[in-house]
Enzyme design. Structure first.
Site, PDB file in Angstrom:
ATOM      1  N   HIS A   1      18.305   0.544   2.534  1.00  0.00           N
ATOM      2  CA  HIS A   1      18.358  -0.714   2.041  1.00  0.00           C
ATOM      3  C   HIS A   1      19.904  -1.330   2.146  1.00  0.00           C
ATOM      4  O   HIS A   1      20.271  -2.142   1.430  1.00  0.00           O
ATOM      5  CB  HIS A   1      17.712  -1.239   1.015  1.00  0.00           C
ATOM      6  CG  HIS A   1      16.312  -1.055   0.957  1.00  0.00           C
ATOM      7  ND1 HIS A   1      15.226  -2.270   0.519  1.00  0.00           N
ATOM      8  CD2 HIS A   1      15.298  -0.258   1.482  1.00  0.00           C
ATOM      9  CE1 HIS A   1      14.196  -1.747   0.684  1.00  0.00           C
ATOM     10  NE2 HIS A   1      14.050  -0.624   1.250  1.00  0.00           N
TER      11      HIS A   1
ATOM     12  N   HIS B   1       6.277   3.271   8.701  1.00  0.00           N
ATOM     13  CA  HIS B   1       6.010   2.026   8.860  1.00  0.00           C
ATOM     14  C   HIS B   1       7.272   1.560   9.743  1.00  0.00           C
ATOM     15  O   HIS B   1       8.456   2.144   9.721  1.00  0.00           O
ATOM     16  CB  HIS B   1       6.255   1.443   7.528  1.00  0.00           C
ATOM     17  CG  HIS B   1       7.466   1.384   6.866  1.00  0.00           C
ATOM     18  ND1 HIS B   1       8.571   0.488   6.998  1.00  0.00           N
ATOM     19  CD2 HIS B   1       8.080   1.987   5.578  1.00  0.00           C
ATOM     20  CE1 HIS B   1       9.572   0.766   6.249  1.00  0.00           C
ATOM     21  NE2 HIS B   1       9.149   1.664   5.477  1.00  0.00           N
TER      22      HIS B   1
ATOM     23  N   GLU C   1       5.482  -3.051   5.647  1.00  0.00           N
ATOM     24  CA  GLU C   1       5.577  -2.200   4.563  1.00  0.00           C
ATOM     25  C   GLU C   1       6.538  -2.892   3.738  1.00  0.00           C
ATOM     26  O   GLU C   1       6.394  -2.833   2.288  1.00  0.00           O
ATOM     27  CB  GLU C   1       6.074  -1.075   5.083  1.00  0.00           C
ATOM     28  CG  GLU C   1       5.838  -0.068   3.666  1.00  0.00           C
ATOM     29  CD  GLU C   1       7.231   0.318   2.878  1.00  0.00           C
ATOM     30  OE1 GLU C   1       6.986   0.823   1.773  1.00  0.00           O
ATOM     31  OE2 GLU C   1       8.056  -0.396   3.182  1.00  0.00           O
ATOM     32  N   GLU C   2       7.902  -3.184   4.162  1.00  0.00           N
ATOM     33  CA  GLU C   2       8.954  -3.929   3.178  1.00  0.00           C
ATOM     34  C   GLU C   2       8.629  -5.175   2.491  1.00  0.00           C
ATOM     35  O   GLU C   2       9.398  -5.526   1.516  1.00  0.00           O
ATOM     36  CB  GLU C   2      10.031  -3.990   4.140  1.00  0.00           C
ATOM     37  CG  GLU C   2      10.696  -2.649   4.764  1.00  0.00           C
ATOM     38  CD  GLU C   2      11.309  -1.902   3.903  1.00  0.00           C
ATOM     39  OE1 GLU C   2      11.227  -1.979   2.442  1.00  0.00           O
ATOM     40  OE2 GLU C   2      11.904  -0.583   4.223  1.00  0.00           O
TER      41      GLU C   2
ATOM     42  N   ASP D   1      15.040   4.145   7.398  1.00  0.00           N
ATOM     43  CA  ASP D   1      13.851   3.431   6.329  1.00  0.00           C
ATOM     44  C   ASP D   1      13.171   2.363   7.358  1.00  0.00           C
ATOM     45  O   ASP D   1      13.908   1.256   7.281  1.00  0.00           O
ATOM     46  CB  ASP D   1      14.619   2.817   5.004  1.00  0.00           C
ATOM     47  CG  ASP D   1      13.244   2.466   4.311  1.00  0.00           C
ATOM     48  OD1 ASP D   1      12.082   2.784   4.578  1.00  0.00           O
ATOM     49  OD2 ASP D   1      13.777   1.758   3.216  1.00  0.00           O
TER      50      ASP D   1
ATOM     51  N   ASP E   1       7.855   8.457   4.937  1.00  0.00           N
ATOM     52  CA  ASP E   1       8.721   7.412   4.526  1.00  0.00           C
ATOM     53  C   ASP E   1      10.313   8.317   4.108  1.00  0.00           C
ATOM     54  O   ASP E   1      10.218   9.650   4.535  1.00  0.00           O
ATOM     55  CB  ASP E   1       8.297   6.684   3.223  1.00  0.00           C
ATOM     56  CG  ASP E   1       9.007   5.028   3.516  1.00  0.00           C
ATOM     57  OD1 ASP E   1      10.044   5.068   3.842  1.00  0.00           O
ATOM     58  OD2 ASP E   1       8.178   4.243   3.394  1.00  0.00           O
TER      59      ASP E   1
END
Length: 358
Positions: A321, A64, A210-211, A178, A233
């Protein structure tokens, strides 16, 4: 180390692409895909894949494009920006970090600030600060000055961290593994297989949003209608001080991750076992993950249409993140190897045997 690979990693990880603001990464992905195939497909939200091979069945592979970040929610009269998260954030990783506000005309640097600890009560110091109590300082003194710089409510805000190999050059630092790791893997699989005589049609690329709910995965799967799908991922590495091995035993450099369960999906067991057997046949190292704290695009892929056998092949990453993340070069390479070996075996009869339960 391959300089071309490093340059692609640098380009992917340093290019901003927030959920709903993926255009910069989309254009980069398109530029890379067109070097491997002229058959490019994009859905109406911006997910993009390149196609190689002309046989049935269809196989979908996607990372993604989007990264976690923020959006400007308001501007104070004194010239500070209030913001909301795009994707999941933890307050501890935000304060005093530099960020980039992506305005229509130019990018501006800001600093995430809050009330200083010197004036906090003892109880306040013990708590994780809510994002609602933070602000971004871009060096303005009024709302009017902020607006004169071109900043508007709704502008995206990205993290800042350059791509950099660490002391061990296989340990790779960036802000957005990510999931630019998944984008990188999808591009390299496309590159490696473009000269092969595939027994299928491979659609390889990346999704959007996606997030914030696996949204691009849903639209892309509906457009491609694959028989088999793979999401690529990152997973949470547990090889740092303070981690409980029962939470995750994943380690950098020990191979790609095969997800046996997450919050969004239990993989189709026949496909899962097929991937494991292929890894063993080719002596490809791998790690198994069962984790209920997250999900991937596979959560939407596998329930599209009448059901698509789907597997997640990821790489472990530290500090996801946040403004920084670290992956291992070998894990990326082994993920590419494994996916290429699996895809080359997915002919019509094999795929027919990987559906249903009988």
């Amino acid at each position: 180390m391959d300089k071309a690979n490093y340059q692609l990693m640098k380009d992917l990880t340093e290019t901003e692409g927030l959920p709903g603001f993926e255009d910069r990464v989309y254009n980069l992905m398109k530029k890379e895909i067109v070097t491997h195939t002229e058959e490019i497909y994009s859905d109406n939200l911006g997910s993009i894949v390149g196609k190689i091979g002309n046989e049935e069945p269809k196989v979908l592979l996607a990372g993604h494009m989007d990264e976690v970040g923020f959006i400007v929610s308001s501007i104070t009269k004194n010239g500070f920006l209030r913001f909301k998260p795009l994707g999941g954030w933890w307050g501890h990783v935000l304060l005093s970090q530099r960020v980039k506000i992506l305005t229509k005309n130019k990018d501006l640097t800001g600093i995430v600030g809050s009330k200083p600890p010197h004036v906090l009560s003892g109880e306040e110091r013990k708590k994780v600060l809510d994002i609602e109590k933070m602000f971004i300082d871009i060096g303005a003194s009024s709302r009017e000055e902020v607006e004169s710089f071109g900043v508007a409510v709704g502008d995206a805000i990205a993290t800042i961290c350059p791509f950099e190999p660490l002391a061990n050059e296989k340990m790779l630092l960036s802000r957005t593994w990510d999931n630019r790791a998944g984008c990188y893997i999808a591009l390299k699989v496309l590159e490696r297989l473009k000269g092969e005589s595939l027994p299928n049609s491979l659609y390889s690329g990346a999704t959007v949003q996606e997030e914030v709910g696996l949204r691009g995965a849903e639209t892309l799967a509906k457009m491609i209608q694959p028989a088999i799908a793979f999401a690529t991922d990152v997973g949470v590495a547990g090889d740092i001080p303070g981690m409980n091995q029962e939470d995750t035993s994943l380690e950098l450099g020990k191979g790609p991750i095969l997800s046996f369960m997450d919050r969004s999906m239990i993989p189709h067991r026949k496909l899962r076992d097929f991937v494991v057997e292929t890894a063993k046949e080719n002596n490809t190292p791998y790690q198994v993950d069962i984790m209920m704290g997250g999900g991937t695009d596979a959560g939407k892929f596998h329930i599209s249409n009448i059901g698509i056998p789907t597997m997640v092949v990821s790489v472990p990453s530290r500090y996801i993140h946040s403004h920084v993340s670290v992956v291992h070069y070998d894990d990326l390479e082994h993920a590419i190897d494994l996916l290429c070996n699996v895809i080359k075996k997915l002919d019509r009869s094999t795929v027919e045997g990987l559906t249903g339960l009988s």
